[in-house]
Design a protein around this motif. Structure first.
Motif, PDB file in Angstrom:
ATOM      1  N   SER A  95     -37.225  53.574 -30.964  1.00 31.67           N
ATOM      2  CA  SER A  95     -37.867  54.442 -29.978  1.00 31.67           C
ATOM      3  C   SER A  95     -38.613  55.570 -30.690  1.00 31.67           C
ATOM      4  CB  SER A  95     -36.857  54.974 -28.969  1.00 31.67           C
ATOM      5  OG  SER A  95     -35.918  55.786 -29.594  1.00 31.67           O
ATOM      6  N   ARG A  96     -38.098  55.988 -31.850  1.00 35.87           N
ATOM      7  CA  ARG A  96     -38.824  57.005 -32.617  1.00 35.87           C
ATOM      8  C   ARG A  96     -40.186  56.464 -33.046  1.00 35.87           C
ATOM      9  NH1 ARG A  96     -39.531  57.243 -37.963  1.00 35.87           N
ATOM     10  NH2 ARG A  96     -37.860  55.756 -38.255  1.00 35.87           N
ATOM     11  N   ALA A  99     -42.503  56.360 -30.108  1.00 36.18           N
ATOM     12  CA  ALA A  99     -42.984  57.691 -29.711  1.00 36.18           C
ATOM     13  C   ALA A  99     -44.074  58.152 -30.672  1.00 36.18           C
ATOM     14  CB  ALA A  99     -41.823  58.680 -29.696  1.00 36.18           C
ATOM     15  N   GLN A 100     -43.882  57.890 -31.954  1.00 38.38           N
ATOM     16  CA  GLN A 100     -44.865  58.318 -32.943  1.00 38.38           C
ATOM     17  C   GLN A 100     -46.193  57.588 -32.762  1.00 38.38           C
ATOM     18  OE1 GLN A 100     -42.493  57.613 -36.473  1.00 38.38           O
ATOM     19  NE2 GLN A 100     -42.115  59.793 -36.710  1.00 38.38           N
ATOM     20  N   TYR A 102     -47.288  56.198 -30.091  1.00 45.09           N
ATOM     21  CA  TYR A 102     -47.878  56.637 -28.831  1.00 45.09           C
ATOM     22  C   TYR A 102     -48.647  57.947 -29.034  1.00 45.09           C
ATOM     23  CZ  TYR A 102     -47.879  59.098 -24.339  1.00 45.09           C
ATOM     24  OH  TYR A 102     -48.244  59.826 -23.249  1.00 45.09           O
ATOM     25  N   ALA A 103     -48.014  58.900 -29.734  1.00 43.50           N
ATOM     26  CA  ALA A 103     -48.667  60.194 -29.948  1.00 43.50           C
ATOM     27  C   ALA A 103     -49.946  60.024 -30.765  1.00 43.50           C
ATOM     28  CB  ALA A 103     -47.711  61.156 -30.638  1.00 43.50           C
ATOM     29  N   LEU A 104     -49.874  59.166 -31.788  1.00 47.59           N
ATOM     30  CA  LEU A 104     -51.058  58.956 -32.641  1.00 47.59           C
ATOM     31  C   LEU A 104     -52.183  58.299 -31.845  1.00 47.59           C
ATOM     32  CD1 LEU A 104     -49.253  57.777 -35.893  1.00 47.59           C
ATOM     33  CD2 LEU A 104     -50.598  59.857 -35.643  1.00 47.59           C
ATOM     34  N   LYS A 106     -52.624  58.443 -28.651  1.00 49.43           N
ATOM     35  CA  LYS A 106     -53.133  59.382 -27.658  1.00 49.43           C
ATOM     36  C   LYS A 106     -54.165  60.319 -28.283  1.00 49.43           C
ATOM     37  CE  LYS A 106     -51.403  62.591 -24.294  1.00 49.43           C
ATOM     38  NZ  LYS A 106     -50.352  63.593 -24.240  1.00 49.43           N
ATOM     39  N   LEU A 107     -53.862  60.790 -29.481  1.00 50.35           N
ATOM     40  CA  LEU A 107     -54.819  61.666 -30.166  1.00 50.35           C
ATOM     41  C   LEU A 107     -56.126  60.919 -30.435  1.00 50.35           C
ATOM     42  CD1 LEU A 107     -55.509  64.327 -31.586  1.00 50.35           C
ATOM     43  CD2 LEU A 107     -54.483  63.405 -33.647  1.00 50.35           C
ATOM     44  N   GLU A 108     -55.972  59.675 -30.881  1.00 47.70           N
ATOM     45  CA  GLU A 108     -57.142  58.842 -31.161  1.00 47.70           C
ATOM     46  C   GLU A 108     -57.988  58.688 -29.897  1.00 47.70           C
ATOM     47  OE1 GLU A 108     -57.008  56.969 -34.472  1.00 47.70           O
ATOM     48  OE2 GLU A 108     -59.127  57.297 -34.011  1.00 47.70           O
ATOM     49  N   GLU A 110     -58.042  60.656 -27.227  1.00 48.26           N
ATOM     50  CA  GLU A 110     -58.665  61.930 -26.864  1.00 48.26           C
ATOM     51  C   GLU A 110     -59.917  62.182 -27.703  1.00 48.26           C
ATOM     52  OE1 GLU A 110     -55.435  64.580 -27.486  1.00 48.26           O
ATOM     53  OE2 GLU A 110     -54.435  63.989 -25.630  1.00 48.26           O
TER      54      GLU A 110
END
Lengths: 141, 235
Positions: A95-96, A99-100, A102-104, A106-108, A110
């Protein structure tokens, strides 16, 4: 047959039946069920096979043979709990990673959205009201 | 030389703005990345409204290790040469950043740590007694396990070269990673150097290790350090 033995046999049969049922209903994955099946089968064997249990009790130095049943059960539980902890560690790791990622992503996303917005603004200013011509010219061109 | 400054932030709305300002003031050429570790306060807003700052927002709380690691992963993806960890609570001195980066850039070290302890005296930062005891224990343990004289294992002010953060992007301890990383990297043959950097009192937020969790923290980290030492030969 001692009452204790009857109870132990019924209990292990019930456990075995229940585990098989939840496997067939797919509530329990096969890979996690092996230890459960193993423990309940061993428990069933020693509940039914009085001589075997006595031999085992002798080996362990337990005076009262049925107490050996509890040792079997205890060891089985311990193994299953250790397996649980291992699975938990694996899951929290996974899950870690998710999550990582997903965050990366999302930034991409944006960043790309901003890029697209910049391009379409430029197009509006130029009078062409088409979507951003991302194919023809790269960013910063 | 592309430098990414990774700022892990968990509920740091009060200190974060000033930290970003001080970083942009002292070293305008570096990219800043705030990793918001699922904060419950306005940390993400503060970061997003700060011009020229990239924001990574984790969907659930991963702890400081998981946050910094996400930053390393971005640094690997985007081809950075140096990655810096810089805490969001304002305890580090941005003026020392260039010094740390120079140590790594010039090949003096693979990892440069900003230590609150001067080599000569122990001025600079007054921790509470128990924290100092913890720091002492880490110093002894790491000398034993890694053969490296590191004075400040818990410092979150570090610069890593590409080789080091490429490794850590995929092998980073999660919860309280700083001391463990020192052992792990020393055992892997990475060169770790320290330089003095004055530490300030935190400017806001709360410590990730409250006093009553001290024993838990110490036990967990010591176990992790020991295990990191045992894993020497594994990839």
């Amino acid at each position: 047959m001692a009452r204790m033995q009857i109870i132990a046999i019924l209990f292990s049969l019930g456990l075995l039946a229940y585990i098989l049922r939840i496997i067939s209903r797919k509530s329990l994955k096969e890979e996690y069920s092996l230890l459960w099946l193993g423990v309940s089968i061993v428990f069933l064997i020693f509940s039914a096979w009085r001589q075997g249990l006595e031999m085992m009790a002798n080996l362990l130095g337990v005076a009262y043979a049925p107490a050996a049943l509890f040792i079997i059960l205890l060891v089985g539980m311990l193994l299953i709990l250790i397996q649980f902890s291992m699975i938990l560690s694996q899951l929290s790791d996974r899950s870690r990673v998710m999550a990582q990622k997903y965050a990366l992503l999302k930034l991409e996303l944006e960043t790309l959205k901003e890029e697209v917005a910049r391009w379409s603004d430029r197009d509006k200013e130029a009078g062409t009201d088409l979507p951003a011509p991302a194919k023809e010219s790269g960013p910063g061109a | 030389m592309k430098v990414l400054v990774i700022i892990p932030a968990y509920n740091e709305e009060s200190a974060l703005g000033a930290v970003l300002n001080s970083l942009q003031g002292t070293c305008p050429g570096y990219d800043l990345l705030v990793v918001n570790d699922a904060s419950a306060d306005r940390t993400e807003m503060v970061a997003r409204h700060h011009p020229g700052v990239k924001v990574l927002s984790l969907p659930c709380n991963l702890g400081i290790g998981g946050s910094v690691q996400t930053g390393f992963q971005l640094a690997v993806d985007k081809g950075y040469d140096i990655a810096v960890q810089f805490d969001a609570d304002g305890q580090h001195n941005a003026a020392d950043l260039a010094k740390l980066i120079a140590m790594v850039a010039e090949g003096e070290a693979d990892i440069a740590i900003g230590s609150r302890f001067n080599a000569r005296d122990m001025e600079g930062f007054r921790s509470t007694g128990l924290r100092r005891l913890g720091i002492r224990i880490f110093q002894m343990v790491s000398l034993l396990l890694a053969g490296q004289k590191i004075t400040d294992h818990t410092s979150g002010f570090r610069a890593y070269n590409r080789k080091a953060f490429e490794f850590l992007a995929f092998h980073y301890p999660v919860d309280f990673p700083e001391p463990e990383v020192v052992i792990m990297m020393a055992r892997k043959g990475f060169r770790i150097r320290e330089t003095f950097s004055q530490m300030f009192e935190r400017q806001g937020g709360v410590s990730s290790i409250p006093l009553h969790k001290g024993p838990y923290y110490m036990t967990k980290v010591l176990l992790a350090m020991w295990m990191a030492a045992l894993r020497k030969n594994q990839s």
